[in-house]
Design a protein around this motif. Structure first.
Motif, PDB file in Angstrom:
ATOM      1  N   GLY A   1       0.795  -1.220   0.000  1.00  0.00           N
ATOM      2  CA  GLY A   1       0.000   0.000   0.000  1.00  0.00           C
ATOM      3  C   GLY A   1       0.828   1.272   0.000  1.00  0.00           C
ATOM      4  O   GLY A   1       0.391   2.305   0.517  1.00  0.00           O
ATOM      5  N   ASP A   2       2.017   1.213  -0.586  1.00  0.00           N
ATOM      6  CA  ASP A   2       2.892   2.391  -0.580  1.00  0.00           C
ATOM      7  C   ASP A   2       2.428   3.423  -1.596  1.00  0.00           C
ATOM      8  O   ASP A   2       2.081   3.109  -2.726  1.00  0.00           O
ATOM      9  N   ARG A   3       2.466   4.679  -1.155  1.00  0.00           N
ATOM     10  CA  ARG A   3       2.105   5.808  -2.013  1.00  0.00           C
ATOM     11  C   ARG A   3       3.319   6.255  -2.835  1.00  0.00           C
ATOM     12  O   ARG A   3       4.459   5.907  -2.528  1.00  0.00           O
ATOM     13  N   LEU A   4       3.061   7.109  -3.836  1.00  0.00           N
ATOM     14  CA  LEU A   4       4.151   7.661  -4.619  1.00  0.00           C
ATOM     15  C   LEU A   4       5.114   8.461  -3.745  1.00  0.00           C
ATOM     16  O   LEU A   4       6.321   8.449  -3.949  1.00  0.00           O
TER      17      LEU A   4
ATOM     18  N   ASP B   1      -1.699  11.120   8.514  1.00  0.00           N
ATOM     19  CA  ASP B   1      -1.001  11.853   9.571  1.00  0.00           C
ATOM     20  C   ASP B   1      -1.068  13.328   9.200  1.00  0.00           C
ATOM     21  O   ASP B   1      -0.304  13.828   8.380  1.00  0.00           O
ATOM     22  N   TRP B   2      -2.026  14.020   9.802  1.00  0.00           N
ATOM     23  CA  TRP B   2      -2.282  15.407   9.418  1.00  0.00           C
ATOM     24  C   TRP B   2      -1.154  16.344   9.831  1.00  0.00           C
ATOM     25  O   TRP B   2      -1.063  17.471   9.327  1.00  0.00           O
TER      26      TRP B   2
ATOM     27  N   ALA C   1       1.819  12.579   1.213  1.00  0.00           N
ATOM     28  CA  ALA C   1       1.707  11.761   2.425  1.00  0.00           C
ATOM     29  C   ALA C   1       2.582  10.515   2.320  1.00  0.00           C
ATOM     30  O   ALA C   1       2.619   9.844   1.286  1.00  0.00           O
ATOM     31  N   ARG C   2       3.273  10.196   3.399  1.00  0.00           N
ATOM     32  CA  ARG C   2       4.117   8.999   3.438  1.00  0.00           C
ATOM     33  C   ARG C   2       3.393   7.822   4.095  1.00  0.00           C
ATOM     34  O   ARG C   2       3.891   6.694   4.043  1.00  0.00           O
ATOM     35  N   THR C   3       2.262   8.080   4.739  1.00  0.00           N
ATOM     36  CA  THR C   3       1.504   6.977   5.325  1.00  0.00           C
ATOM     37  C   THR C   3       1.016   6.064   4.207  1.00  0.00           C
ATOM     38  O   THR C   3       0.535   6.536   3.173  1.00  0.00           O
ATOM     39  N   PRO C   4       1.121   4.759   4.375  1.00  0.00           N
ATOM     40  CA  PRO C   4       0.619   3.864   3.330  1.00  0.00           C
ATOM     41  C   PRO C   4      -0.914   3.856   3.334  1.00  0.00           C
ATOM     42  O   PRO C   4      -1.552   4.382   4.257  1.00  0.00           O
TER      43      PRO C   4
END
Length: 588
Positions: free
Chosen positions: A390-393, A478-479, A426-429
């Motif tokens: 579930g990793d984001r760009l 994570d805001w 965002a780095r959160t998956p």
């Protein structure tokens, strides 16, 4: 309490009863509607009820407006007139829109409508026009993606139920934000689905990845189609939504002369005329068929827009270098693939797809088709959540390439869409998570997920367990990130681009035949009227020519937005563009 009409479609039942607040009442066949049963029973807002068929166990209403205790338990009466709407809302049309895909359960750690309301000012300030909510129908447990919903007229209770959704929509409208809902008509979840007990809602004439197909063309399909269309109209009418996103319409197998999508789009257009505000449908389809969105009078389905995964795949391959699975079709020359999807919408428009092993798609008529009928995006719930972890760009792609991708999306002739948190990298998956209380089903989902990715070389222990509550918690935004670098810089970039799009009509011009794209090695230049969007996908500095077709003097461009400082174009009309960078220029 006052007498209230309860009715249900159960064409094969010999006797039916409705149990309201614990008391059973016999139902009679409706003389005017074949297969329907009805009864007038005293009830009020909040009354619990269920139907019994031929002496069987009580089951929730297929058209339940509320499942307060989950999809397996009795339904509850909902009086929609009780809610006091605060906002007068004239609606917002799709042309010119900027959408934002949002999952209520992970937009905040609390995972509720009321918690999401607190962040609406952020979206309004960003320049978003419409929020696209992921599915809200009840599903087993508390947390999940929402694509296993089983009550297509009701709202997931842990999010806040019907009134919670109304509060969210009312608050969004107060900020000038429209609301679109993702609805799933092609299948129901594996747990809590009681529709087969009531009638032929499914047929074995056709099969889908989820089993027997929803019955759109076999005996009894008139009522099933009415069930789906009625549900769609209820969301738009009762919750004052502005549009619907239709999940995987290619899985709606329908051999009738009038396809369900055509019937649905006609009904939505009629409702829009009746309520006096714009309403629209957005299809997810992998067919690359412009007839999905062509007007009904021109022989199309009349859906107002569709997702364009080809644009995503080309852009993803260009910024990541990935070439696995369907990205292989785009990875041979990804910058050229991006250019084609900017010029001609679909990369596969009748060409061969190596991934599919056949020709795929159909060309779009660029002279008659407006660009806003197609959605452009760099990330979606599918394209992130269906990755192994579930990793984001933002977790691996350089900030400059994130900025470049955003610029192409937000200056394209298409309708842009962001996935929540994308605007600050965002780095959160965003991982696949479920909350099934059936231990056998839960274990099967975990095994299946790990087996799927083991085939691609992943170790089982590296694949997050969908049933582990920590998987969902990791997926929550994570805001606090947006206030820190490099996130704050990227957020400012998104705000600048969206503001430009809203301020400059040329950047929302839907004329596809006016779009010009030039490729030079690892660079790309997109021409939008007086604007030039220059992108350098390479880590090395590059020259990008800014010549305007038919213009004798190529000079006279000024940067209006640049990810990294770059000198004004030289007398040769070439821009020295830093590596992994993008600049938006306008004629003087």
């Amino acid at each position: 309490m006052v007498p209230m009409r309860f009715d249900v479609w159960a064409p094969d039942a010999g006797e039916v009863e409705v149990r309201v607040d614990g008391r059973a009442h016999d139902m009679e066949r409706d003389p005017e509607r074949r297969g329907w049963w009805c009864a007038d029973v005293p009830a009020e807002h909040g009354s619990r009820y269920a139907f019994g068929l031929d002496g069987g166990p009580p089951r929730p209403d297929p058209r339940s407006r509320r499942q307060p205790d989950g999809p397996e338990d009795p339904s509850a009466v909902v009086d929609h007139e009780r809610f006091a709407w605060a906002q007068e809302w004239a609606g917002r049309p799709l042309p010119g829109a900027v959408l934002y895909e949002l999952h209520v359960g992970t937009f905040t750690t609390a995972g509720t409508f009321d918690a999401a309301i607190e962040h609406l000012p952020h979206l309004a300030e960003l320049g978003i026009t419409h929020i696209e909510l992921m599915p809200l129908c009840p599903f087993p447990g508390t947390h999940g993606w929402g694509y296993e919903g089983v009550s297509l007229w009701a709202v997931h209770e842990p999010y806040g139920g019907p009134d919670g959704l109304k509060r969210f929509v009312d608050a969004a409208h107060g900020h000038g934000l429209g609301v679109v809902l993702d609805v799933v008509h092609n299948h129901l979840g594996p747990s809590g689905n009681h529709l087969p007990a009531f009638g032929p809602y499914f047929t074995d004439r056709h099969h889908t990845p989820w089993g027997d197909a929803v019955n759109l063309d076999a005996p009894g399909s008139d009522e099933v189609r009415d069930f789906l269309v009625g549900s769609a109209l209820a969301w738009l009418r009762d919750y004052r939504l502005d549009g619907l996103r239709l999940d995987a319409v290619h899985a709606l197998v329908d051999t009738r002369a009038v396809h369900l999508l055509e019937e649905l789009s006609g009904a939505v257009d009629a409702l829009a005329a009746a309520v006096g505000r714009p309403l629209f449908l957005i299809a997810e389809s992998d067919r690359n068929d412009p007839r999905t969105t062509d007007p009904r009078e021109a022989g199309g389905m009349g859906v107002h827009a569709q997702w364009n995964d080809d644009f995503h795949h080309a852009l993803h391959a260009a910024v990541t270098g990935e070439s696995q699975a369907y990205y292989a079709d785009f990875a041979h020359s990804p910058v050229t693939a991006v250019a084609k999807t900017l010029r001609r919408v679909f990369f596969h428009d009748g060409t061969r797809s190596g991934f599919r092993g056949r020709a795929h798609g159909r060309p779009v008529d660029l002279t008659t088709t407006p660009g806003h009928r197609f959605l452009a995006y760099t990330q979606t719930h599918d394209q992130i959540g269906n990755r192994a972890t579930g990793d984001r760009l933002g977790a691996s792609v350089p900030a400059g390439l994130l900025a470049a991708a955003a610029a192409l999306v937000l200056t394209s002739p298409y309708t842009p869409m962001l996935f929540m948190g994308e605007e600050w990298g965002a780095r959160t998956p965003w991982q696949f998570f479920t909350d099934h209380d059936d231990p056998e089903l839960a274990a099967a989902i975990t095994r299946g997920r790990r087996r799927e990715f083991a085939e691609h070389g992943w170790k089982a222990e590296d694949i997050p367990d969908p049933q582990d509550p920590a998987t969902r918690l990791r997926s929550c935004l994570d805001w606090s990130e947006q206030a820190r670098e490099p996130h704050a810089e990227l957020l400012a970039w998104y705000r600048r681009l969206i503001a430009l799009r809203h301020a400059e009509p040329e950047l929302t011009d839907p004329a596809l035949d006016a779009v010009h794209v030039t490729v030079g090695g690892h660079t790309l230049r997109l021409d939008r009227g007086r604007f030039r969007i220059a992108v350098n996908f390479s880590p090395e500095e590059a020259l990008v020519a800014l010549h305007h077709p038919g213009r004798a003097d190529p000079r006279g461009y000024v940067p209006v937005a640049a990810w990294r400082p770059c000198p004004p174009p030289a007398d040769t009309g070439c821009l020295h563009l830093p590596g992994h960078s993008v600049a938006v220029l306008r004629e003087r």
